[in-house]
Design a protein around this motif. Structure first.
Motif, PDB file in Angstrom:
ATOM      1  N   GLY A 220      29.069  47.313  12.514  1.00  0.00           N
ATOM      2  CA  GLY A 220      28.191  46.532  11.642  1.00  0.00           C
ATOM      3  C   GLY A 220      28.622  46.601  10.185  1.00  0.00           C
ATOM      4  O   GLY A 220      28.721  45.585   9.491  1.00  0.00           O
ATOM      5  N   VAL A 221      28.920  47.806   9.729  1.00  0.00           N
ATOM      6  CA  VAL A 221      29.336  47.978   8.322  1.00  0.00           C
ATOM      7  C   VAL A 221      30.702  47.343   8.098  1.00  0.00           C
ATOM      8  O   VAL A 221      30.957  46.739   7.048  1.00  0.00           O
ATOM      9  CB  VAL A 221      29.353  49.475   7.943  1.00  0.00           C
ATOM     10  N   SER A 241      40.397  43.110   8.166  1.00  0.00           N
ATOM     11  CA  SER A 241      40.976  43.565   6.884  1.00  0.00           C
ATOM     12  C   SER A 241      40.995  45.088   6.787  1.00  0.00           C
ATOM     13  O   SER A 241      40.293  45.776   7.538  1.00  0.00           O
ATOM     14  CB  SER A 241      40.124  43.005   5.730  1.00  0.00           C
ATOM     15  N   TRP A 242      41.752  45.590   5.834  1.00  0.00           N
ATOM     16  CA  TRP A 242      41.830  47.030   5.600  1.00  0.00           C
ATOM     17  C   TRP A 242      40.461  47.561   5.171  1.00  0.00           C
ATOM     18  O   TRP A 242      39.989  48.587   5.647  1.00  0.00           O
ATOM     19  CB  TRP A 242      42.879  47.324   4.522  1.00  0.00           C
ATOM     20  N   VAL A 243      39.817  46.805   4.301  1.00  0.00           N
ATOM     21  CA  VAL A 243      38.485  47.254   3.827  1.00  0.00           C
ATOM     22  C   VAL A 243      37.514  47.338   5.007  1.00  0.00           C
ATOM     23  O   VAL A 243      36.767  48.306   5.156  1.00  0.00           O
ATOM     24  CB  VAL A 243      37.937  46.310   2.740  1.00  0.00           C
ATOM     25  N   GLY A 244      37.546  46.339   5.862  1.00  0.00           N
ATOM     26  CA  GLY A 244      36.642  46.339   7.020  1.00  0.00           C
ATOM     27  C   GLY A 244      36.911  47.514   7.925  1.00  0.00           C
ATOM     28  O   GLY A 244      35.983  48.222   8.337  1.00  0.00           O
ATOM     29  N   SER A 245      38.182  47.763   8.217  1.00  0.00           N
ATOM     30  CA  SER A 245      38.522  48.846   9.148  1.00  0.00           C
ATOM     31  C   SER A 245      38.257  50.215   8.545  1.00  0.00           C
ATOM     32  O   SER A 245      37.711  51.099   9.205  1.00  0.00           O
ATOM     33  CB  SER A 245      39.986  48.715   9.570  1.00  0.00           C
ATOM     34  N   ILE A 246      38.607  50.386   7.290  1.00  0.00           N
ATOM     35  CA  ILE A 246      38.342  51.680   6.632  1.00  0.00           C
ATOM     36  C   ILE A 246      36.827  51.920   6.566  1.00  0.00           C
ATOM     37  O   ILE A 246      36.338  53.022   6.801  1.00  0.00           O
ATOM     38  CB  ILE A 246      38.983  51.721   5.231  1.00  0.00           C
ATOM     39  N   SER A 247      36.082  50.833   6.305  1.00  0.00           N
ATOM     40  CA  SER A 247      34.615  50.957   6.266  1.00  0.00           C
ATOM     41  C   SER A 247      34.073  51.338   7.633  1.00  0.00           C
ATOM     42  O   SER A 247      33.145  52.137   7.751  1.00  0.00           O
ATOM     43  CB  SER A 247      33.994  49.625   5.816  1.00  0.00           C
TER      44      SER A 247
END
Ligand SMILES: Nc1ccn([C@@H]2O[C@H](COP(=O)(O)OP(=O)(O)OP(=O)(O)O)[C@@H](O)[C@H]2O)c(=O)n1
Ligand SMILES: C/C(=C\CO)CCC[C@H](C)CCC[C@H](C)CCCC(C)C
Length: 319
Positions: A220-221, A241-247
């Protein structure tokens, strides 16, 4: 017969006193990594964590509520557990209905976007469902009462997904494009995973809790953060994206640890936290990698993420 052997530390002595005050205890899963051996300040390597769930009064009958948490154990009255479970089921069902109604209202009033509404329902539904499990009794039937909640909601999704009835609020709160048939995909898979975790793992294993934390919290995040800040796409998947996966990794890890701490504080588990953190981090990494793969068109994230987490958690924690 008491299985309580322990390195006497204050928590152990307090718990030992509490357990002995109630009655003789026995473990139903003494052969598993779970054990009702008492709390070690640092469990021996072969015992990564302890499940205190299966602590029963030797004298309790099958259907009454065995000792677990005095705070939630049903009063020792005939049918106390049944009454507790029925009340808990009604309360959680009402909570599910109100949750969707609240986000429908917020969306209708354009206070939040439909996509954000859907993701917040995605995050909160499963996590609040798992958080509600301790209000059910400690009887063996409790998990079946709890499972009624996602079951009823699953039937609701099927009925409205097949357009046998209309509920615009539900459709707007949990679908991408407002099409009823969408209810039969991601949302239905999601609810089926809730049923699986409640029935198979319940409060007796961290596996279900971690799996729900990854599916609800992590995925979800990832969506919320990735949609907003995910300009740098993954080399192997231009949709993620990297941001999505890291999040996803960070939120999945933190929410999993928070859920395990919650259940540990209620006395269901006793973890060696360093040992546990390492394994939860590994599970979060595996789930994040699977979620990032370009497989959404073939297998929904609401299936791949929880099932991957279950497998990784099973291999890390044992059942
Ligand atoms: N690791 C991730 C995961 C998601 N996203 C962003 O979030 C969107 C939706 O992600 P997805 O995993 O496809 O969520 P779904 O549940 O499949 O989408 P929806 O909720 O819309 O059904 C993606 O298009 C992307 O913009 C991202 O950037 N990185
Ligand atoms: C939008 C969703 C998934 C798509 O990725 C989530 C759908 C949620 C269901 C419509 C409702 C599920 C309710 C839970 C079974 C119970 C929640 C109880 C809690 C106390 C709110």
């Amino acid at each position: 017969m008491s299985l309580l052997s322990f390195t006497p530390t204050l928590p152990c002595l307090l718990l030992h006193h509490q357990l002995n005050r109630s009655a003789t205890v026995f473990s139903l899963l003494s052969s598993s990594p779970f054990s009702s051996h008492c709390l070690y300040s640092k469990p021996p390597p072969s015992l990564p964590f302890h499940n205190l769930y299966h602590i029963r009064r030797a004298t309790t009958s099958r259907n009454s509520s065995p000792f677990s948490r005095p705070r939630f154990a049903a009063a020792a009255v005939p049918g106390g557990a049944l009454l507790q479970d029925a009340g808990a089921t009604v309360a959680v069902l009402a909570g599910a209905y109100v949750l969707v109604l609240v986000f429908d209202t917020l969306t209708q009033r354009k206070l939040i976007q439909q996509n954000l509404s859907r993701k917040l329902v995605h995050i909160l539904s499963g996590l609040l469902f798992a958080v509600s499990w301790p209000i059910f009794s400690t009887s063996t039937e409790a998990r079946y009462f709890a499972t009624l909640v996602p079951l009823v909601n699953g039937l609701r999704l099927v009925i409205h997904g097949l357009s046998l009835a209309t509920n615009d609020g539900l459709i707007k709160s949990v679908t991408r494009e407002g099409k009823p048939e969408e209810l039969l995909k991601g949302p239905l898979y999601y609810v089926l995973m809730l049923i699986l975790c409640a029935l198979v793992f319940w409060r007796e294993s961290p596996i279900g809790l971690i799996s729900l934390a990854m599916m609800c919290g992590g995925d979800g995040v990832a969506d919320i953060m990735g949609r907003r800040f995910g300009s740098m796409k993954l080399p192997y998947n231009q949709q993620k994206s990297w941001v999505g996966s890291i999040s996803m990794f960070i939120s999945g890890f933190l929410i999993s640890m928070g859920m395990l701490y919650y259940y540990s504080a209620l006395g269901y588990f006793d973890f060696d936290w360093i040992w546990t953190m390492k394994r939860v981090a590994l599970i979060a990494l595996v789930a994040t990698i699977v979620e990032s793969l370009p497989t959404t068109e073939t297998i929904d994230d609401n299936i791949s993420v929880p099932l991957t987490s279950i497998l990784a958690a099973y291999l890390s924690f044992g059942f």
